[in-house]
Design an enzyme around this catalytic site. Structure first.
Site, PDB file in Angstrom:
ATOM      1  N   ASP A   1      -3.944   6.642  -4.267  1.00 51.11           N
ATOM      2  CA  ASP A   1      -2.592   7.048  -4.706  1.00 51.11           C
ATOM      3  C   ASP A   1      -2.174   7.255  -6.244  1.00 51.11           C
ATOM      4  OD1 ASP A   1      -3.170   4.632  -5.942  1.00 51.11           O
ATOM      5  OD2 ASP A   1      -1.403   3.540  -5.530  1.00 51.11           O
TER       6      ASP A   1
ATOM      7  N   TYR B   1      -1.663   8.178 -10.470  1.00 47.79           N
ATOM      8  CA  TYR B   1      -1.790   6.884 -11.255  1.00 47.79           C
ATOM      9  C   TYR B   1      -0.636   6.258 -11.651  1.00 47.79           C
ATOM     10  CZ  TYR B   1      -6.231  10.109 -12.434  1.00 47.79           C
ATOM     11  OH  TYR B   1      -7.504  10.716 -12.269  1.00 47.79           O
TER      12      TYR B   1
ATOM     13  N   PHE C   1      -6.358  12.796  -8.601  1.00 46.73           N
ATOM     14  CA  PHE C   1      -7.721  12.530  -9.675  1.00 46.73           C
ATOM     15  C   PHE C   1      -6.594  13.650 -11.588  1.00 46.73           C
ATOM     16  CE2 PHE C   1     -10.334  11.830  -6.423  1.00 46.73           C
ATOM     17  CZ  PHE C   1     -10.610  11.031  -6.740  1.00 46.73           C
TER      18      PHE C   1
ATOM     19  N   HIS D   1     -17.371   5.739  -4.531  1.00 46.68           N
ATOM     20  CA  HIS D   1     -16.149   6.259  -5.776  1.00 46.68           C
ATOM     21  C   HIS D   1     -16.727   7.012  -7.116  1.00 46.68           C
ATOM     22  CE1 HIS D   1     -12.206   6.186  -7.156  1.00 46.68           C
ATOM     23  NE2 HIS D   1     -12.052   6.639  -6.661  1.00 46.68           N
TER      24      HIS D   1
END
Length: 216
Positions: free
Chosen positions: A61, A63, A74, A183
Site C-alpha cells: 500500500d 507510503y 515504492f 521484501h
C-alpha cells in the site's frame, strides 16, 4: 484515467464491488488526510498504458507520510527522502549494474518505459499503514493483474515478499516470468533480496523476447 486502461477496466467499474469502494474512498478523502493526492491515485496507469506494460512490480500500500506517495509503488517524488525499502531497491540496482547512486527516488522514468508500479491497495490514511486494506482495493488490483496475465505475453511479474508472492496464483506462469525474493524492507533485504539480480534478469528476459530493455 488513461484511456487504454479505462477501456480494459470498464467491466470492473460496473461491479458492485467497485461502486462500494468508490463510495468508501471518496468519503475518506472528505473526512481525513489520505495519500496519495486524489488526482494521483491512478498515476501508475497514466504513465504506463496497457499496451506498454512489460514489467509489473507489486507493492502493498502507499507510503503514509506527508509528500511521499504519488501513485507509483515504492516511488517518491523528486526531493523526498527515499524510505528504507526504496533505499534498498536502489542499492541493489546500484550493485547489480555497477552504476552511480540514484539522485532521486522518483521511479516515474521506469513507469514510462513499461514498468507498472502497482500497489495492491491504492490509498492510505496518514500515519495509518494498511488503513485502507480489505476495503475493496485488493479485488480491483487482482483484476488488473489477471487482465494483464490473460491478455498479454512475456510479462515479468516481480514479487518481493510474502504478501506479493501470494498474487502468483493470478498469473499464468506458462507464458510469463515470475521473479520472487524477500521484501526489500530492512527487516528482510539481507535474506535474499540483496543479490537477487532481478534487474539484470528483467533486461535479459526482455532482450530474449525482442523487447526494449529498461534503462534503470
Amino acid at each position: 484515467m488513461e484511456p487504454e486502461w479505462k477501456k480494459e477496466l470498464a467491466s470492473y467499474f460496473k461491479t458492485n464491488s467497485w461502486k462500494s469502494l468508490d463510495v468508501f474512498v471518496k468519503e475518506q478523502y472528505l473526512k481525513s488526510t489520505v495519500f496519495p493526492e486524489q488526482k494521483d491515485i491512478f498515476n501508475m496507469f497514466q504513465y504506463c498504458p496497457f499496451d506498454k506494460v512489460q514489467v509489473v512490480i507489486l507493492g502493498q500500500d502507499p507510503y503514509h507520510g506527508t509528500g511521499q506517495a504519488h501513485g507509483l509503488a515504492f516511488s517518491v517524488p523528486d526531493g523526498v527522502k527515499a524510505p528504507p525499502s526504496l533505499r534498498n531497491i536502489l542499492k541493489e540496482l546500484e550493485d547489480e549494474l555497477d552504476q552511480k547512486p540514484a539522485v532521486s527516488g522518483n521511479l516515474t522514468s521506469w513507469s514510462k518505459q513499461g514498468v507498472l508500479l502497482l500497489n495492491s491497495v491504492l490509498t492510505v490514511e496518514e500515519s495509518q499503514p494498511a488503513s485502507h486494506a480489505k476495503k475493496g482495493w485488493e479485488e480491483f488490483t487482482d483484476f488488473v493483474i489477471q487482465d494483464i496475465s490473460t491478455k498479454k505475453e512475456h510479462i515479468i511479474f516481480v514479487l518481493w515478499g510474502a504478501y506479493a508472492q501470494k498474487k502468483s496464483v493470478l498469473i499464468d506462469q506458462k507464458k510469463h516470468l515470475i521473479l520472487k525474493s524477500p521484501h526489500p524492507s530492512p527487516f528482510s533485504a539481507h535474506k535474499g533480496f540483496f543479490g537477487s539480480n532481478h534487474f539484470l534478469q528483467i533486461n535479459n528476459y526482455l532482450e530474449e523476447h525482442n523487447k526494449q530493455k529498461i534503462i534503470w
